[in-house]
Write a protein that holds these residues in place. Structure first.
Motif, mmCIF file in Angstrom:
data_model
loop_
_atom_site.group_PDB
_atom_site.id
_atom_site.type_symbol
_atom_site.label_atom_id
_atom_site.label_comp_id
_atom_site.label_asym_id
_atom_site.label_seq_id
_atom_site.Cartn_x
_atom_site.Cartn_y
_atom_site.Cartn_z
ATOM 1 N N MET A 142 -8.523 -21.920 -21.519
ATOM 2 C CA MET A 142 -8.661 -20.533 -22.245
ATOM 3 C C MET A 142 -8.186 -19.434 -21.785
ATOM 4 N N LEU A 143 -7.851 -19.259 -20.339
ATOM 5 C CA LEU A 143 -7.099 -18.340 -19.523
ATOM 6 C C LEU A 143 -6.185 -19.051 -19.003
ATOM 7 N N GLU A 144 -4.766 -18.766 -19.018
ATOM 8 C CA GLU A 144 -3.683 -19.414 -18.207
ATOM 9 C C GLU A 144 -2.861 -18.621 -17.845
ATOM 10 N N ILE A 145 -2.861 -18.669 -16.371
ATOM 11 C CA ILE A 145 -1.721 -17.770 -15.786
ATOM 12 C C ILE A 145 -0.686 -18.452 -15.453
ATOM 13 N N ARG A 146 0.497 -18.153 -15.723
ATOM 14 C CA ARG A 146 1.902 -19.180 -15.384
ATOM 15 C C ARG A 146 2.696 -18.431 -14.706
ATOM 16 N N ASN A 147 2.845 -18.698 -13.439
ATOM 17 C CA ASN A 147 4.193 -18.350 -12.588
ATOM 18 C C ASN A 147 3.965 -16.923 -12.594
ATOM 19 N N LEU A 148 2.972 -16.174 -12.398
ATOM 20 C CA LEU A 148 2.736 -14.709 -12.605
ATOM 21 C C LEU A 148 3.427 -13.821 -11.454
ATOM 22 N N HIS A 149 4.355 -13.037 -11.619
ATOM 23 C CA HIS A 149 4.748 -12.334 -10.603
ATOM 24 C C HIS A 149 4.574 -10.974 -11.250
ATOM 25 N N ALA A 150 4.053 -9.898 -10.020
ATOM 26 C CA ALA A 150 3.726 -8.650 -10.399
ATOM 27 C C ALA A 150 4.413 -7.931 -9.281
ATOM 28 N N ARG A 151 4.771 -6.468 -9.690
ATOM 29 C CA ARG A 151 4.973 -5.721 -8.663
ATOM 30 C C ARG A 151 4.533 -4.069 -8.988
ATOM 31 N N ILE A 152 4.338 -3.660 -7.801
ATOM 32 C CA ILE A 152 3.988 -2.093 -7.865
ATOM 33 C C ILE A 152 5.082 -1.262 -7.259
ATOM 34 N N GLY A 153 5.765 -0.385 -7.878
ATOM 35 C CA GLY A 153 7.046 0.232 -7.585
ATOM 36 C C GLY A 153 7.815 -0.896 -7.218
ATOM 37 N N ASP A 154 8.552 -0.922 -5.995
ATOM 38 C CA ASP A 154 9.416 -1.992 -5.528
ATOM 39 C C ASP A 154 8.580 -2.974 -4.793
ATOM 40 N N LYS A 155 7.340 -2.985 -4.669
ATOM 41 C CA LYS A 155 6.672 -3.902 -3.746
ATOM 42 C C LYS A 155 5.954 -5.098 -4.525
ATOM 43 N N GLU A 156 6.525 -6.196 -4.441
ATOM 44 C CA GLU A 156 6.131 -7.359 -5.059
ATOM 45 C C GLU A 156 4.730 -7.806 -4.542
ATOM 46 N N ILE A 157 3.719 -8.040 -5.211
ATOM 47 C CA ILE A 157 2.424 -8.450 -4.917
ATOM 48 C C ILE A 157 2.080 -9.631 -5.428
ATOM 49 N N LEU A 158 2.125 -10.100 -6.370
ATOM 50 C CA LEU A 158 1.708 -11.345 -6.982
ATOM 51 C C LEU A 158 3.167 -12.104 -6.838
ATOM 52 N N LYS A 159 3.231 -13.262 -6.122
ATOM 53 C CA LYS A 159 4.533 -13.898 -6.092
ATOM 54 C C LYS A 159 4.631 -15.387 -6.780
ATOM 55 N N GLU A 204 4.277 -3.798 -12.823
ATOM 56 C CA GLU A 204 5.325 -4.565 -13.669
ATOM 57 C C GLU A 204 5.167 -5.711 -13.570
ATOM 58 N N VAL A 205 5.003 -6.783 -14.744
ATOM 59 C CA VAL A 205 5.155 -8.023 -14.638
ATOM 60 C C VAL A 205 6.655 -8.431 -14.745
ATOM 61 N N THR A 206 7.233 -9.003 -13.479
ATOM 62 C CA THR A 206 8.666 -9.363 -13.671
ATOM 63 C C THR A 206 8.855 -10.909 -13.990
ATOM 64 N N GLN A 207 7.933 -11.710 -14.097
ATOM 65 C CA GLN A 207 8.005 -13.003 -14.350
ATOM 66 C C GLN A 207 6.644 -13.864 -14.764
ATOM 67 N N GLY A 208 6.768 -14.652 -15.549
ATOM 68 C CA GLY A 208 5.543 -15.596 -16.047
ATOM 69 C C GLY A 208 4.913 -14.784 -17.073
ATOM 70 N N ASP A 209 3.388 -15.389 -17.372
ATOM 71 C CA ASP A 209 2.805 -14.897 -18.473
ATOM 72 C C ASP A 209 1.235 -15.429 -18.125
ATOM 73 N N VAL A 210 0.615 -14.590 -19.051
ATOM 74 C CA VAL A 210 -1.087 -14.738 -18.938
ATOM 75 C C VAL A 210 -1.291 -14.902 -20.689
ATOM 76 N N LEU A 211 -2.039 -16.058 -20.757
ATOM 77 C CA LEU A 211 -2.568 -16.359 -22.114
ATOM 78 C C LEU A 211 -3.766 -16.613 -22.154
#
Ligand SMILES: Nc1ncnc2c1ncn2[C@@H]1O[C@H](COP(=O)(O)OP(=O)(O)OP(=O)(O)O)[C@@H](O)[C@H]1O
Ligand SMILES: [Mg+2]
Length: 249
Positions: A1-18, A54-61
């Motif tokens: 039902m919730l699928e998080i795929r290879n999620l990369h996210a950053r705030i400013g230039d700091k990548e937090i989810l890798k 900012e999500v830079t890669q991946g997806d959430v379904l």
């Protein structure tokens, strides 16, 4: 039902989810644990669509449909609910009005009729009674002057009224006294159903004695470094994160 795929996210230039990958099936409760600053709240914000990430890669379904391009209110209309680690105070809006507006918006999104004031009062008072939320709190500004534990109870009350498809609880147990922990967990358990999923973020295994999870995941430095069953939470409680944190560096 919730699928998080290879999620990369950053705030400013700091990548937090890798590169977070996690899937929660309907009817399941997944727990996320992990050290301070590992990205747990960030993950919940990115799922809910909070600004500034900012999500830079991946997806959430959600139910097979990507939600990343949807604004937060559309995600909420699809049944996504986030209980905040730090609930916001809104002095100009009474708690009661907020709950009614939110609940009716959600009902509308589901194609249901809005509740009359009298019906809403009945539903709200019944739910508030179960969760130990005092009547006078409902008349005050949203969260204004609420104690830490009162805010957490209100988050769960809100969730109970909205009946989301998928609920994310970010440290809903922090600040709760022993009785409130049990009451709030019971509130969540009442909502558990084959059609509904939950992501429960917590630092303490104790909550998971009450809300028994189907899976437990360790988030460290923006990645899931270990997944297991509920026994993993017991192991973490005993040994801390030392066995897993090094592998994430
Ligand atoms: N606006 C921001 N600017 C820069 N860094 C940020 C910002 N917001 C969060 N961070 C950083 O992102 C990292 C992850 O934060 P997050 O709140 O997701 O951690 P957490 O796992 O929820 O921690 P906790 O267990 O303490 O709640 C932290 O290092 C934090 O300082
Ligand atoms: Mg957090």
């Amino acid at each position: 039902m919730l699928e998080i795929r290879n999620l990369h996210a950053r705030i400013g230039d700091k990548e937090i989810l890798k590169g977070v990958t996690l899937s929660v099936k309907a009817g399941e409760v997944a727990a996320i644990m992990g050290p301070n600053g590992s990205g747990k709240s960030t993950l919940s914000y990115v799922i809910a669509g909070r600004e500034g990430y900012e999500v830079t890669q991946g997806d959430v379904l959600l139910d097979g449909v990507s939600i990343l391009d949807m604004p937060p209110n559309e995600r909420a209309a699809k049944g996504l609910f986030l209980a905040f680690q730090y609930p916001l105070e809104i002095p100009g809006v009474t708690t009661h009005t907020f709950l009614r507006t939110a609940m009716n918006a959600q009902r509308k999104a589901r194609g249901e009729t809005e509740l009359t004031t009298a019906d809403f009062m009945k539903v709200m008072n019944a739910a508030a009674g179960k969760l130990g939320v005092a009547r006078d709190m409902l008349r005050r500004g949203l969260n204004v002057g609420f104690s830490g534990g009162e805010k957490k109870r209100l988050e769960v009350l809100q969730m109970a009224l909205l009946e989301p498809r998928f609920g994310i609880l970010d440290e809903t147990d922090s600040g709760l006294d022993i009785d409130a922990l049990r009451i709030v967990a019971e509130g969540v358990n009442t909502l558990r159903s084959p059609e509904r999923g939950f992501l429960v973020i917590t630092h303490y295994q104790r909550l998971l004695d009450y809300i028994v999870p189907d899976s437990v995941h360790v988030l460290s430095a923006g990645r899931i470094v270990k997944s297991g069953g509920k026994e993993l939470a017991h192991e973490l409680e005993k040994n801390g994160y030392r066995d897993y944190v090094a592998t994430a560096a």
